[in-house]
Write a protein that holds these residues in place. Structure first.
Motif, PDB file in Angstrom:
ATOM      1  N   ARG A  76      54.153  39.609  45.136  1.00 14.61           N
ATOM      2  CA  ARG A  76      54.831  38.612  44.067  1.00 14.61           C
ATOM      3  C   ARG A  76      53.704  37.890  43.248  1.00 14.61           C
ATOM      4  NH1 ARG A  76      59.687  37.377  45.090  1.00 14.61           N
ATOM      5  NH2 ARG A  76      59.777  35.343  45.342  1.00 14.61           N
ATOM      6  N   GLU A  77      53.740  38.089  42.167  1.00 17.66           N
ATOM      7  CA  GLU A  77      52.931  37.591  41.182  1.00 17.66           C
ATOM      8  C   GLU A  77      54.123  37.512  39.593  1.00 17.66           C
ATOM      9  OE1 GLU A  77      48.892  38.842  42.405  1.00 17.66           O
ATOM     10  OE2 GLU A  77      49.858  39.272  39.934  1.00 17.66           O
ATOM     11  N   VAL A  78      54.272  36.092  38.844  1.00 19.19           N
ATOM     12  CA  VAL A  78      54.288  36.547  37.394  1.00 19.19           C
ATOM     13  C   VAL A  78      52.820  36.130  37.125  1.00 19.19           C
ATOM     14  CG1 VAL A  78      54.439  33.639  37.247  1.00 19.19           C
ATOM     15  CG2 VAL A  78      55.620  35.352  36.082  1.00 19.19           C
ATOM     16  N   TRP A  79      53.071  37.048  35.236  1.00 21.65           N
ATOM     17  CA  TRP A  79      52.043  36.862  34.241  1.00 21.65           C
ATOM     18  C   TRP A  79      52.489  36.590  33.463  1.00 21.65           C
ATOM     19  CZ3 TRP A  79      49.668  42.476  34.735  1.00 21.65           C
ATOM     20  CH2 TRP A  79      49.047  43.716  36.464  1.00 21.65           C
ATOM     21  N   LEU A  80      51.859  35.560  32.938  1.00 15.81           N
ATOM     22  CA  LEU A  80      51.754  34.294  31.557  1.00 15.81           C
ATOM     23  C   LEU A  80      50.515  34.527  30.954  1.00 15.81           C
ATOM     24  CD1 LEU A  80      52.771  31.418  34.450  1.00 15.81           C
ATOM     25  CD2 LEU A  80      54.214  33.082  33.214  1.00 15.81           C
ATOM     26  N   PRO A  81      51.373  35.605  29.618  1.00 15.64           N
ATOM     27  CA  PRO A  81      49.818  34.514  28.411  1.00 15.64           C
ATOM     28  C   PRO A  81      50.113  33.903  28.099  1.00 15.64           C
ATOM     29  CG  PRO A  81      52.048  36.550  27.789  1.00 15.64           C
ATOM     30  CD  PRO A  81      52.005  35.744  29.087  1.00 15.64           C
ATOM     31  N   THR A  82      48.488  33.188  27.822  1.00 16.69           N
ATOM     32  CA  THR A  82      48.754  31.865  27.361  1.00 16.69           C
ATOM     33  C   THR A  82      47.959  31.344  26.615  1.00 16.69           C
ATOM     34  OG1 THR A  82      50.023  29.643  28.065  1.00 16.69           O
ATOM     35  CG2 THR A  82      48.272  31.155  29.627  1.00 16.69           C
ATOM     36  N   ALA A  83      47.018  30.135  26.215  1.00 19.86           N
ATOM     37  CA  ALA A  83      46.133  29.329  25.815  1.00 19.86           C
ATOM     38  C   ALA A  83      45.954  28.384  26.486  1.00 19.86           C
ATOM     39  CB  ALA A  83      45.811  29.425  24.674  1.00 19.86           C
ATOM     40  N   PRO A  84      44.710  27.274  27.253  1.00 20.20           N
ATOM     41  CA  PRO A  84      44.256  26.492  27.361  1.00 20.20           C
ATOM     42  C   PRO A  84      45.288  25.244  26.919  1.00 20.20           C
ATOM     43  CG  PRO A  84      41.902  27.754  27.525  1.00 20.20           C
ATOM     44  CD  PRO A  84      43.106  28.769  27.105  1.00 20.20           C
ATOM     45  N   THR A  85      45.193  25.344  25.327  1.00 20.00           N
ATOM     46  CA  THR A  85      45.490  24.123  25.126  1.00 20.00           C
ATOM     47  C   THR A  85      47.410  23.957  24.764  1.00 20.00           C
ATOM     48  OG1 THR A  85      45.427  24.689  22.764  1.00 20.00           O
ATOM     49  CG2 THR A  85      43.658  23.789  23.625  1.00 20.00           C
ATOM     50  N   ASP A  86      47.796  25.358  25.224  1.00 26.56           N
ATOM     51  CA  ASP A  86      49.349  25.386  25.328  1.00 26.56           C
ATOM     52  C   ASP A  86      50.062  24.196  25.980  1.00 26.56           C
ATOM     53  OD1 ASP A  86      49.171  27.858  23.649  1.00 26.56           O
ATOM     54  OD2 ASP A  86      49.881  29.156  24.852  1.00 26.56           O
ATOM     55  N   LEU A  87      51.089  23.823  24.865  1.00 27.59           N
ATOM     56  CA  LEU A  87      51.952  22.918  25.900  1.00 27.59           C
ATOM     57  C   LEU A  87      52.485  24.257  27.020  1.00 27.59           C
ATOM     58  CD1 LEU A  87      53.106  20.490  23.133  1.00 27.59           C
ATOM     59  CD2 LEU A  87      51.428  20.325  25.224  1.00 27.59           C
TER      60      LEU A  87
END
Length: 533
Positions: free
Chosen positions: A163-174
């Protein structure tokens, strides 16, 4: 037409073979041993065969010169059975000499026979890949190479789903916090991946678990050729992309049609029929939303100060780089300026992205970057509209802009300029303490909304917004209370809001109730999961 036997140019060097790729573009084929990736697929020989018996070499893409590849594999490929896969579109464009150069002992395999299970069964000791093939025919090679990679990552097959969702992101992303917390509230554990390292991090995690969903914002984490997408698909992991920005701008960075198979969510429903006409198979409207992190402040009896505020950039981020080399016809620019002066009123054209698209001789929107030219026009009009509204309002009301130094060339001292504020820590107070918060919607999204349409209310502020079709998702009696069509209407609009005792506070409470009832980020992510299911 098939390529002719290799000729030589005036220097005596062989002329390089040209081919038409999947997107109809002419490309030169790179040759030489350096274009081939050679690796061991699995450190074992065929089952039940002695180690000194035949080994298997699997070739994925022969390249422009099979004789060079044959030499690369060694004299007569001693002790090795060679199997190869080649794209039919590639084969159809090769010359008779190319076909004759394929060693007779090599065995051609049907593309349908190279699944992860097939690769494990074949158990190749050596895999040779013609590197440029993936960029030439990504729809053909993407699933095949994904199957190969998956057989290496998961020799026993894909791991169990969690039960996971993988989210590609960056610390500064809104929206990073908003989306993560929304999925968490729905029972999914958000796992944030570095969007610059999404592929290797995905492969490492895939050794152990599979998520319920790989959710990308603006195609973050997904490469232009769709290699990671095909790997996720081979592992039976659903992929969804939320296009928060102009979808055509986002597609201009992709080189493969894999996006047509991905469930796309767009903040602006204007793009839905157009994306479908371009081949997108699953497109859904998913507007921006409100977040509990912008929880409403206690409403003061009177405004903390008497200023109208506008918080935002003076221009499209990285505008010059994104629109580099583009020019707009002066006649169209003049027409757009005249329309802005009239305001956004019924039965009058508005110079948004759709208007620019209709009035420019734009080529096909994809593949390529032709979609950026009408985007450039829409952004220029957006910048002019923001400036027009701010200056008109500042002429009759005390006004403060929180933004970048680019505003200095716009305001000319006619309004106060303050520093930009931190979105999560300072912005709620700026909104809540202002007499009113000005909003101008980006013309890059003809039916779009901005985050201000949600955040201002959640912080206890009063929004004053331009009319836009995107507001149709809200009760129209509330929309009419806070909208203007021309900047000259802003002072009168504010006077009406403040005319009755407690009216301002009641409007804010009503808007908050509407948002909490059906326009929170948890509602949006719940819709995503429903569409994927």
């Amino acid at each position: 037409m098939k390529n002719q036997p290799e000729k030589k140019d005036f220097s005596g060097r062989p002329e390089r073979v040209r081919i038409v790729n999947e997107l109809g573009q002419s490309r030169t084929l790179a040759s030489g041993g350096g274009q081939y990736e050679v690796s061991g697929a699995q450190p074992k020989t065929l089952p039940n065969v002695p180690p000194n018996a035949l080994h298997v070499t699997l070739v994925l893409g022969l390249g422009p010169a099979p004789e060079e590849l044959s030499a690369l594999l060694g004299p007569k490929n001693s002790g090795s059975s060679v199997y190869y896969v080649e794209c039919p579109e590639f084969i159809s464009q090769m010359s008779t000499a190319w076909h004759q150069a394929i060693p007779q002992g090599w065995t051609k395999i049907s593309p349908t026979k190279i699944s992860p299970k097939d690769v494990r069964s074949l158990s190749p000791a050596r895999v040779v890949i013609y590197r440029p093939a993936q960029s030439l025919f990504p729809s053909f090679w993407g699933p095949i190479l994904a199957g190969l990679h998956l057989s290496r990552i998961c020799p026993q097959g894909p791991p169990a789903k969690v039960r996971e969702v993988w989210l590609p992101t960056a610390p500064t992303d809104l929206l990073r916090r908003e989306i993560s917390s929304a999925f968490a509230s729905l029972g999914l554990s958000p796992v944030e991946l570095d969007r610059e390292q999404a592929a290797p991090q995905t492969m490492e995690r895939l050794r152990h678990v599979r998520p319920e969903l790989f959710f990308s914002l603006n195609f973050h984490g997904l490469d232009g050729n769709g290699e990671l997408y095909h790997l996720l698909r081979a592992a039976s992991i659903p992929v969804a992309v939320w296009c928060v920005d102009n979808p055509f701008h986002l597609l201009s960075g992709l080189r493969s049609p894999f996006w047509k198979d991905v469930p796309l969510f767009v903040t602006d429903d204007w793009f839905i029929p157009r994306l479908r006409s371009m081949g997108a198979r699953s497109v859904h409207h998913l507007p921006l939303a409100a977040w509990e992190g912008f929880a409403a402040q206690p409403l003061p009896a009177t405004p903390r100060h008497d200023k109208i505020v506008f918080v935002g950039s003076s221009a499209f981020p990285d505008k010059n780089k994104f629109f580099s080399g583009l020019r707009l016809p002066q006649e169209l620019t003049a027409r757009a300026s005249a329309l802005l002066e009239q305001g956004r009123v019924a039965d009058v054209d508005w110079p948004d992205y759709g208007w620019w698209l209709n009035n420019l001789p734009t080529e096909t929107l994809w593949p390529g970057k032709a979609a950026r030219l009408p985007g450039f026009g829409a952004e220029q009009s957006s910048q002019a509209w923001r400036a027009h509204c701010v200056l008109q309002a500042a002429a009759r009301l005390p006004l403060r802009v929180h933004g970048d130094a680019g505003w200095l060339d716009i305001l000319f001292g006619k309004a106060e300029l303050a520093e930009a504020v931190d979105y999560y820590t300072e912005l709620p107070a700026v909104y809540g303490q202002a007499r009113g918060v000005l909003n101008m919607t980006s013309l890059l999204l003809p039916h779009g909304l901005t985050q201000r349409h949600f955040d201002v209310w959640m912080s206890g502020g009063m929004l004053l917004t331009d009319v836009t079709p995107g507001l149709s998702i809200f009760p129209q009696e509330l929309v009419r209370e806070v909208c203007f069509s021309r900047p000259g209407e802003i002072p009168a609009l504010l006077e009406r809001i403040e005319a009755g005792a407690g009216r301002r506070e009641e409007i804010i409470r009503q808007w908050q109730g509407v948002l909490v009832e059906g326009h929170m980020y948890r509602h949006r992510m719940e819709r995503v999961l429903g569409c994927i299911a």
